[in-house]
Enzyme design. Structure first.
Site, PDB file in Angstrom:
ATOM      1  N   ARG A 277       6.531  57.413 -29.899  1.00 52.53           N
ATOM      2  CA  ARG A 277       4.727  57.668 -30.251  1.00 52.53           C
ATOM      3  C   ARG A 277       3.808  56.863 -29.100  1.00 52.53           C
ATOM      4  NH1 ARG A 277       6.474  54.166 -36.004  1.00 52.53           N
ATOM      5  NH2 ARG A 277       7.706  53.453 -34.194  1.00 52.53           N
TER       6      ARG A 277
ATOM      7  N   TYR B 141       2.611  46.541 -34.252  1.00 55.84           N
ATOM      8  CA  TYR B 141       3.917  45.957 -35.179  1.00 55.84           C
ATOM      9  C   TYR B 141       4.251  45.157 -34.115  1.00 55.84           C
ATOM     10  CZ  TYR B 141       3.110  50.049 -37.757  1.00 55.84           C
ATOM     11  OH  TYR B 141       2.718  51.652 -38.905  1.00 55.84           O
TER      12      TYR B 141
ATOM     13  N   LYS C 216       4.995  49.596 -30.746  1.00 56.79           N
ATOM     14  CA  LYS C 216       6.261  48.383 -31.053  1.00 56.79           C
ATOM     15  C   LYS C 216       5.804  47.117 -30.198  1.00 56.79           C
ATOM     16  CE  LYS C 216       9.058  49.465 -33.111  1.00 56.79           C
ATOM     17  NZ  LYS C 216       9.491  48.886 -34.614  1.00 56.79           N
TER      18      LYS C 216
ATOM     19  N   GLU D 247       1.958  44.835 -39.411  1.00 54.96           N
ATOM     20  CA  GLU D 247       2.642  44.822 -40.322  1.00 54.96           C
ATOM     21  C   GLU D 247       2.223  43.968 -41.517  1.00 54.96           C
ATOM     22  OE1 GLU D 247       5.116  42.515 -37.940  1.00 54.96           O
ATOM     23  OE2 GLU D 247       4.153  44.220 -38.032  1.00 54.96           O
TER      24      GLU D 247
ATOM     25  N   ASP E 211      13.516  46.168 -38.912  1.00 56.36           N
ATOM     26  CA  ASP E 211      12.799  45.600 -38.281  1.00 56.36           C
ATOM     27  C   ASP E 211      13.174  43.959 -39.081  1.00 56.36           C
ATOM     28  OD1 ASP E 211      11.445  47.127 -36.826  1.00 56.36           O
ATOM     29  OD2 ASP E 211      10.708  48.273 -38.424  1.00 56.36           O
TER      30      ASP E 211
ATOM     31  N   HIS F 153       6.651  42.443 -36.755  1.00 62.33           N
ATOM     32  CA  HIS F 153       8.046  42.188 -37.110  1.00 62.33           C
ATOM     33  C   HIS F 153       8.684  40.721 -36.652  1.00 62.33           C
ATOM     34  CE1 HIS F 153       7.949  45.848 -39.203  1.00 62.33           C
ATOM     35  NE2 HIS F 153       7.935  46.170 -38.092  1.00 62.33           N
TER      36      HIS F 153
END
Length: 360
Positions: free
Chosen positions: A15, A94, A75, A118, A270, A96
């Site tokens: 992506r 993101y 990411k 997130e 994740d 996490h």
């Protein structure tokens, strides 16, 4: 503001954080956008697509980080990127953090401003930047689970939808959130028998109302889970606790109670996974087997369908990117309580309580 769009370097992450349409909007708002060469290629967007809307192309990831005031990614940064992040630089992606202490420590040390997709909330308390990727992952969980039930990949050798004269496969879904509902929709569409479990009765009522009759709901507790794992062919974990590690609903000893060749797909990987035997895998090497049970635990499932995922992600992140670029992160967070919830680490301080609770 100067916005940087680096190429994702996590294994098989195809992506890109913004489509050319998203860059067009930033440029229209008089911001400067630097895109790393080839960043959009795997999502179906060429460098020319970006330069045509006013972006400048830079050859290396180092140049993008060096020039940008805000980095927009998909990411979390990986070890090779830690040293590139500058003090005061905004990183919007993101993260996490709950599942990675080294990442948390590195971002604290960098004194950057980490805003996590997130944990951004909307006025209803839902997670708008997680929703489209949860939709993709929920649908993919069934697609991948169906494939890994095939015998050549050590699955049970079951066709989920069955055929006339043969019973369909059984799918157990843990969690009736976005992932669970999308997985149920796909599994039901294939003709499988679906059981979806949750502790939230409102969600179970919703599923009961919108799903066909071969999707059944059941209250989630250990007794019921242990009963169902013996008879279900594909088990999908879709548990999410905002910003925190997922609870372990499938324990190691439960694998012995499953039929050999059962497939586990842990979409919660994740956030540490909701199965005790979960460990993150990649699209390059997506599965492993423990006690004859096939585990699929790819940490970036939507990366396999980057065209769909990139457009779906930009649809929801762009308004926040523009907001931060227009106002700066402090004013943008002050004006938008939901965006403020996305602020995880700022200038060396952890400001999101779930991360503090998970840090040691």
């Amino acid at each position: 503001m100067i916005v940087g769009l680096p190429k994702e370097i996590k294994n098989n992450e195809n992506r890109v954080a913004l489509t050319p349409a998203g860059v067009f909007e930033l440029v229209k708002n008089e911001h400067t956008v630097f895109v790393q060469k080839g960043a959009g290629f795997n999502s179906g967007f060429s460098d020319v697509d970006y330069t045509d809307v006013g972006a400048s192309i830079l050859d290396t990831i180092e140049e993008v980080y060096a020039k940008a005031e805000m980095i927009v990614k998909v990411k979390e940064p990986i070890a090779e990127e830690y040293g590139l992040i500058k003090e005061g630089q905004i990183v919007f992606t993101y993260f996490h953090f709950a599942s990675s202490q080294p990442l948390t420590d590195a971002m604290i040390k960098s004194k950057s401003v980490c805003i996590a997709y997130e944990t951004v909330e909307d006025k209803n308390g839902t997670l708008p930047l997680l929703t489209p990727m949860s939709e993709v992952a929920g649908r993919m969980a069934v697609q991948q689970g169906a494939k890994y039930l095939e015998k050549p990949i050590k699955g049970k050798g079951i066709l989920l939808g069955g055929v006339p004269g043969v019973q369909p496969g059984k799918v157990l879904i843990l969690g009736a959130g976005i992932v669970g509902v999308q997985a149920a929709k796909m599994a039901a569409g294939l003709g499988a028998h679906v059981t979806i479990m949750d502790v939230n009765m409102d969600r179970l009522r919703y599923v009961n109302d919108v799903m066909p009759s071969h999707v059944v709901t059941e209250y989630s507790n250990e007794y019921n889970i242990r009963r169902h794992i013996k008879t279900h062919d594909l088990i999908i974990g879709g548990i999410l606790i905002k910003g925190a590690k997922a609870p372990k609903l499938i324990t190691r000893d439960m694998l012995k109670e499953m039929h050999p060749g059962t497939v586990l797909v842990d979409v919660a990987v994740d956030q540490g996974g909701c199965m005790e035997t979960t460990k993150p895998t990649t699209h390059e090497d997506p599965t492993y087997i423990i006690d004859d049970i096939v585990h699929y635990c790819v940490a970036n499932m939507p990366g396999a369908v980057p065209y769909t995922s990139t457009i779906a992600l930009t649809n929801v992140t762009l308004q926040y990117v523009i907001n931060i670029a227009n106002k700066g992160w402090e004013k943008a967070c002050e004006d938008n309580e939901g965006l403020q919830k996305g602020l995880n680490i700022a200038n060396g301080e952890v400001v999101y309580k779930e991360i503090l609770e998970n840090s040691h």
